[in-house]
Write an enzyme that holds these catalytic residues in place. Structure first.
Site, mmCIF file in Angstrom:
data_model
loop_
_atom_site.group_PDB
_atom_site.id
_atom_site.type_symbol
_atom_site.label_atom_id
_atom_site.label_comp_id
_atom_site.label_asym_id
_atom_site.label_seq_id
_atom_site.Cartn_x
_atom_site.Cartn_y
_atom_site.Cartn_z
ATOM 1 C CG ASN A 9 1.669 -8.168 4.445
ATOM 2 O OD1 ASN A 9 2.471 -8.157 5.667
ATOM 3 N ND2 ASN A 9 2.525 -7.704 3.070
ATOM 4 N NE ARG A 93 5.690 -10.412 3.954
ATOM 5 C CZ ARG A 93 6.063 -9.379 2.765
ATOM 6 N NH1 ARG A 93 5.309 -8.414 2.441
ATOM 7 N NH2 ARG A 93 7.470 -9.544 2.575
ATOM 8 C CG HIS A 181 12.088 -9.121 0.235
ATOM 9 N ND1 HIS A 181 13.164 -8.062 -0.055
ATOM 10 C CD2 HIS A 181 11.019 -8.157 0.668
ATOM 11 C CE1 HIS A 181 12.995 -7.079 0.340
ATOM 12 N NE2 HIS A 181 11.644 -6.979 0.874
ATOM 13 N NE ARG A 241 13.527 -1.618 5.658
ATOM 14 C CZ ARG A 241 12.964 -2.713 5.249
ATOM 15 N NH1 ARG A 241 13.229 -3.867 5.222
ATOM 16 N NH2 ARG A 241 11.606 -2.703 4.547
ATOM 17 C CD GLU A 379 5.950 -9.871 -1.455
ATOM 18 O OE1 GLU A 379 5.185 -8.876 -1.985
ATOM 19 O OE2 GLU A 379 7.010 -9.964 -0.674
#
Ligand code: AMP
Length: 394
Positions: A9, A93, A181, A241, A379
């Site tokens: 990732n 990813r 996600h 964010r 993940e």
């Protein structure tokens, strides 16, 4: 000797990795770690499955490793420490699959070119996700590489949930809600039947509350709506964010305050959210420990926005059977869970305070109309599963 899959990732300043052994078709994590600060003060840390440090290395201040240097170090680590395993593939990813890639994809140079073309849709993530792939084509040319996309899980959403109210020609050029996600949501969807088969078959909202944060409405384990949109800046306020923002604010900042595109980008991606609201930190733990009223306000705002989005997603589902909290804040902050569930009493949510304080997994009261769960996401395991399936044809 067991087969092994490495999961990568790669972000803007770090490369996270996990190594999974394949044993009787099951995946067992054997190493995980990361190279971080790769452009400032690189540090490499690898641990085994018991959490014991296997290698730790710190470079000097100002020494740039970059993605290539970090990856070369990682390849060296893997060669040295995974002699007991036979590497069969690398899973990556990749944040954006666009309209074309709605399933995990075995990679070759031509496909990487097509993924490069999506960089304008995710300029802050996609280039970093892709950068290790080409280098690994050179370093380990015989090892299959697989990309798993954060957008893919949402690709089956109804058009109503995917489109913006803009002219079709712009929609057709790819400006639509993709949602992100997806690997986290897909993992939760894959394990929810073990926890709660009824919930898995019904109407669920999953709250992925980490540094990045979003929520996904799932019907029978399929995504039907999500708070994230064209980019991963939409929806909930996050660490840095802003989440949902009237597009008129962006016009105002450019037109009246003379900001340029990069300045607005910095503002909405790096300087807003919990950090912007509190002026203190993007980190929920720091805010929860602070007695500054701005920290308390940032958390109030965070919970308020989650609660509004929960109502919106419940409306998209036509009702609500279960809620799942996951990722750093969702898995660990009993107070955020308690407050969100308190606001959701009108939806039939009733928390069991003791179960919530204990971390779950089931945290709703026995009489609650909506089942509430706190379930750790994974993940990396999702990527490893997809990679294994693709390379073994499973
Ligand atoms: P993630 O991106 O999933 O690693 O989540 C990072 C976020 O989880 C940060 O805001 C952390 O402060 C938050 N977090 C992790 N542990 C806790 C905790 N015990 N209580 C509150 N927030 C936490």
């Amino acid at each position: 000797m067991s087969d092994a899959i490495t999961v990568l990732n790669a972000g803007s300043s770090s490369i996270k990795f996990s190594v999974f052994a394949v044993e009787d078709g099951e995946l067992r994590m054997v190493f995980s770690g990361q190279a971080e600060g790769i452009f400032t003060r690189p540090r490499f840390l690898a641990k085994d499955q018991a959490g014991m440090v296997v290698e730790e290395k710190q470079w000097a201040e100002g020494e740039h490793l970059g993605h290539d240097g970090a990856l070369d170090h990682l390849v060296g680590f893997l060669k040295e420490h995974t002699n007991d395993y036979k590497p069969i593939a690398i899973g990556h990813r990749v944040v954006h699959g666009g309209l074309e890639f709605t399933h995990p994809q075995r990679l070759n140079a031509a496909i990487v070119d097509r993924l490069e073309a999506l960089v304008p849709l995710a300029p802050l993530h996609q280039p970093h996700n892709l950068s290790p792939i080409r280098l690994l084509f050179e370093r380990v040319p015989d090892l299959p590489q697989v990309a798993c996309f954060d957008t893919a899980f949402h690709a089956g959403q109804p058009e109503l949930a995917q489109l913006f109210a803009i002219p079709q020609e712009i929609t057709d050029s790819g400006v639509r809600r993709y949602g992100f996600h997806g690997l986290s949501y897909e993992y939760i969807a894959s394990v929810l039947p073990q926890y709660d088969p009824e919930a898995a078959a019904g109407r669920t909202v999953v709250l992925h509350l980490g540094n990045g944060a979003s929520m996904c409405a799932m019907k029978a384990s399929h995504s039907v709506a999500s708070t994230m949109g064209f980019t991963a800046v939409e929806g909930l306020p996050m660490g840095t964010r802003c989440g949902a923002l009237d597009p008129g604010v962006v016009l105002y900042l450019i037109d009246q305050r003379g900001m340029d595109v990069r300045g607005v980008e910095r503002l909405i991606y790096k300087e807003s959210g919990l950090l912007g609201l509190s002026g203190i930190s993007s980190d929920m733990r720091v805010l929860q420990e602070s007695d500054d009223p701005r920290a308390a306000f940032a958390i109030d705002y965070y919970v308020y926005r989650i609660s509004r989005e929960l109502g919106s997603l419940a409306a998209a589902l036509g009702g609500l059977d279960s809620i799942v909290f996951t990722a750093g804040i969702g898995e660990n902050s009993d107070s955020v869970r308690e407050r969100v569930c308190g606001h959701a009493a009108w939806l039939g949510v009733e928390l069991d305070p003791q179960a919530n304080a204990g971390g779950g997994p089931r945290i709703s009261a026995s009489g609650s109309n909506v089942a509430v769960w706190a379930i750790p996401t994974n993940e990396e395991l999702m990527i490893a599963r997809h990679t294994l399936n693709l390379v073994t044809g499973g």
